[in-house]
Write a protein that holds these residues in place. Structure first.
Motif, PDB file in Angstrom:
ATOM      1  N   TYR A   1       0.596  -1.010   0.234  1.00 60.96           N
ATOM      2  CA  TYR A   1       0.287   0.313   0.419  1.00 60.96           C
ATOM      3  C   TYR A   1       1.011   1.507  -0.173  1.00 60.96           C
ATOM      4  O   TYR A   1       0.445   2.207  -0.823  1.00 60.96           O
ATOM      5  CB  TYR A   1      -1.005   0.514   1.486  1.00 60.96           C
ATOM      6  N   LEU A   2       1.876   0.647   0.643  1.00 61.57           N
ATOM      7  CA  LEU A   2       3.149   2.533   0.832  1.00 61.57           C
ATOM      8  C   LEU A   2       3.179   2.567  -0.265  1.00 61.57           C
ATOM      9  O   LEU A   2       3.435   4.474  -0.631  1.00 61.57           O
ATOM     10  CB  LEU A   2       3.806   2.371   1.461  1.00 61.57           C
ATOM     11  N   ALA A   3       3.869   1.499  -1.200  1.00 60.84           N
ATOM     12  CA  ALA A   3       4.501   1.483  -2.843  1.00 60.84           C
ATOM     13  C   ALA A   3       3.742   2.135  -3.245  1.00 60.84           C
ATOM     14  O   ALA A   3       3.896   3.304  -4.187  1.00 60.84           O
ATOM     15  CB  ALA A   3       5.581   0.589  -2.945  1.00 60.84           C
ATOM     16  N   GLY A   4       2.672   1.488  -3.301  1.00 56.41           N
ATOM     17  CA  GLY A   4       1.426   1.502  -4.452  1.00 56.41           C
ATOM     18  C   GLY A   4       0.893   3.341  -4.642  1.00 56.41           C
ATOM     19  O   GLY A   4       0.462   3.680  -5.346  1.00 56.41           O
ATOM     20  N   SER A   5       0.529   4.171  -3.044  1.00 57.57           N
ATOM     21  CA  SER A   5       0.232   4.780  -3.094  1.00 57.57           C
ATOM     22  C   SER A   5       1.318   6.206  -3.177  1.00 57.57           C
ATOM     23  O   SER A   5       0.913   7.514  -2.538  1.00 57.57           O
ATOM     24  CB  SER A   5      -0.658   5.440  -1.936  1.00 57.57           C
ATOM     25  N   GLY A   6       2.504   5.936  -3.033  1.00 55.76           N
ATOM     26  CA  GLY A   6       3.183   7.091  -3.018  1.00 55.76           C
ATOM     27  C   GLY A   6       4.321   7.741  -1.987  1.00 55.76           C
ATOM     28  O   GLY A   6       4.152   8.367  -1.538  1.00 55.76           O
ATOM     29  N   LEU A   7       3.456   6.522  -0.990  1.00 59.14           N
ATOM     30  CA  LEU A   7       4.014   7.190   0.852  1.00 59.14           C
ATOM     31  C   LEU A   7       5.145   6.141   0.954  1.00 59.14           C
ATOM     32  O   LEU A   7       5.782   7.183   2.097  1.00 59.14           O
ATOM     33  CB  LEU A   7       2.719   6.784   1.501  1.00 59.14           C
ATOM     34  N   ALA A   8       6.269   5.586   0.048  1.00 61.93           N
ATOM     35  CA  ALA A   8       7.073   5.302   0.486  1.00 61.93           C
ATOM     36  C   ALA A   8       8.110   5.379  -1.349  1.00 61.93           C
ATOM     37  O   ALA A   8       7.362   4.447  -1.954  1.00 61.93           O
ATOM     38  CB  ALA A   8       7.159   3.829   0.781  1.00 61.93           C
ATOM     39  N   GLY A   9       8.843   6.285  -1.376  1.00 61.51           N
ATOM     40  CA  GLY A   9       9.730   6.595  -2.262  1.00 61.51           C
ATOM     41  C   GLY A   9      10.191   5.298  -2.966  1.00 61.51           C
ATOM     42  O   GLY A   9      10.406   4.747  -4.142  1.00 61.51           O
ATOM     43  N   THR A  10      10.817   4.827  -2.007  1.00 65.19           N
ATOM     44  CA  THR A  10      11.856   3.122  -2.979  1.00 65.19           C
ATOM     45  C   THR A  10      11.077   2.278  -2.702  1.00 65.19           C
ATOM     46  O   THR A  10      10.007   1.790  -2.611  1.00 65.19           O
ATOM     47  CB  THR A  10      13.380   3.094  -2.449  1.00 65.19           C
ATOM     48  N   GLY A  11      11.394   1.179  -3.218  1.00 61.83           N
ATOM     49  CA  GLY A  11      11.247  -0.155  -3.293  1.00 61.83           C
ATOM     50  C   GLY A  11      12.307  -1.451  -1.675  1.00 61.83           C
ATOM     51  O   GLY A  11      11.689  -2.527  -1.734  1.00 61.83           O
ATOM     52  N   SER A  12      12.415  -0.556  -1.327  1.00 64.52           N
ATOM     53  CA  SER A  12      13.061  -1.070   0.354  1.00 64.52           C
ATOM     54  C   SER A  12      12.856   0.566   1.167  1.00 64.52           C
ATOM     55  O   SER A  12      13.098   1.151   1.400  1.00 64.52           O
ATOM     56  CB  SER A  12      13.864  -0.732   0.130  1.00 64.52           C
ATOM     57  N   PHE A  13      11.751  -0.340   2.058  1.00 63.49           N
ATOM     58  CA  PHE A  13      11.607   1.104   3.285  1.00 63.49           C
ATOM     59  C   PHE A  13      11.391   0.111   4.445  1.00 63.49           C
ATOM     60  O   PHE A  13      11.529  -0.578   4.904  1.00 63.49           O
ATOM     61  CB  PHE A  13      10.569   1.831   3.123  1.00 63.49           C
ATOM     62  N   PRO A  14      11.968   1.241   6.032  1.00 62.24           N
ATOM     63  CA  PRO A  14      11.377   0.799   7.497  1.00 62.24           C
ATOM     64  C   PRO A  14       9.703   0.694   7.229  1.00 62.24           C
ATOM     65  O   PRO A  14       9.291   1.556   6.910  1.00 62.24           O
ATOM     66  CB  PRO A  14      12.725   1.223   7.661  1.00 62.24           C
ATOM     67  N   ILE A  15       9.523   0.050   8.309  1.00 66.28           N
ATOM     68  CA  ILE A  15       8.049  -0.134   8.994  1.00 66.28           C
ATOM     69  C   ILE A  15       8.135  -0.345  10.299  1.00 66.28           C
ATOM     70  O   ILE A  15       8.887  -1.211  10.774  1.00 66.28           O
ATOM     71  CB  ILE A  15       7.336  -0.704   8.452  1.00 66.28           C
ATOM     72  N   LEU A  16       7.731   0.705  11.010  1.00 71.16           N
ATOM     73  CA  LEU A  16       7.413   0.590  12.616  1.00 71.16           C
ATOM     74  C   LEU A  16       6.573  -0.571  12.985  1.00 71.16           C
ATOM     75  O   LEU A  16       5.527  -0.175  12.718  1.00 71.16           O
ATOM     76  CB  LEU A  16       7.876   1.653  13.439  1.00 71.16           C
TER      77      LEU A  16
END
Ligand SMILES: N[C@H](CCC[C@H](N)C(=O)O)C(=O)O
Length: 275
Positions: free
Chosen positions: A91-106
């Motif tokens: 969801y984050l990637a698809g909605s543009g809320l996370a820029g790259t293909g690899s990111f942290p989530i708490l």
């Protein structure tokens, strides 16, 4: 209220984008959203909220911009959701809320990193910790198991050859020792499958989830199962193919820790009058 629906191997979630924590999310609203007849339907709710805005994540904003606020279908809160964190990442990637293909989530069980590789998302997960021996009773059948902490509680029962996994009635929660699991437990039943090229072990599992009942898949449960299976095999590292009703997840213990990989699909978005 806007929502998105998604699933990981059939473990499905209602996703609510609420970056500033303005939604009055209550156990009653979560249960209404997850109701498969009167609501949208789901095994749980994933609220997408900025880490800085969630009271369970105070002081952690520097670790990750986004906090996965996971709720079970009955409105209870759980510490970890392995399928949910992949759907959350999608969801984050698809909605543009996370820029790259690899990111942290708490998460409530700590910080994880999602790596998106096409249809598959891999997440480094909390280290599953094997605990006490326990039992799970279904009707007249009492089966041995091992407690496993994945940030959320699990009991993994490897079935004897005489018990058919499909014969288990999981329409109700297996009875466990409340002293061992004071906050409830997710119960996984496992049976070995023939070897599969590229994997150290290949198993099939079903799960009765705390707060959601039997689900088609459970990511943290698959990790708990892999930890028991590799331990029983005397393997310090290895990769386990875990086949569930909803599809296959791959749990890997490497030198640097544990990874869970599998699908994550968004299937719909819409508006609900609930809430
Ligand atoms: N389906 C989730 C597990 C949710 C665990 C929740 N039922 C609990 O109370 O711990 C998963 O993929 O890990």
């Amino acid at each position: 209220m806007q929502f998105t629906k998604g699933h990981g191997a059939g473990n499905d979630f209602v996703i609510l984008e609420d970056p500033d924590g303005r939604l009055a999310l209550t156990p009653e609203l979560v249960a209404a959203l997850c109701d498969r007849h009167r609501g949208i339907g789901g095994d749980g709710v994933l609220r997408v909220i900025r880490t800085a805005k969630h009271p369970d994540a105070v002081g952690r904003a520097a670790d990750a911009e986004w906090f996965m606020d996971y709720w079970n279908a009955d409105g209870s809160i759980a510490e970890m959701c392995g399928n949910g964190v992949r759907v959350f990442a999608r969801y984050l990637a698809g909605s543009g809320l996370a820029g790259t293909g690899s990111f942290p989530i708490l998460t409530r069980a700590g910080l994880v990193r999602a790596v998106i590789d096409g249809d598959t998302i891999a997440v480094d997960m909390p280290t599953p910790r094997l605990g006490a021996a326990g039992t799970a009773t279904i009707a007249q059948l009492t089966l041995p198991g091992t407690a496993v902490d994945v940030g959320n509680p699990h009991l993994v029962s490897v079935l004897p050859d005489s018990i058919d996994l499909d014969s288990l009635d999981l329409t109700r929660a297996p009875v466990v020792d409340p002293a061992l699991f004071p906050a409830g437990v997710n119960v996984e039943f496992v049976t070995p499958l023939p070897p599969l090229d590229g994997f150290d072990r290949h198993v099939r599992m079903r799960v009765h989830e705390r707060g959601s009942g039997e689900t088609l898949a459970c990511g943290s449960g698959a990790l708990a199962v892999a930890a028991v299976v590799l331990h029983d095999a005397g393997l310090a590292v290895g990769t386990v193919a875990v086949d569930l009703l909803g599809g296959r997840l791959v749990a890997t213990r490497g030198d640097a820790g544990w990874t869970l990989a599998g699908p994550a699909v968004l299937v719909a978005s819409g508006e609900t009058t609930l809430g």
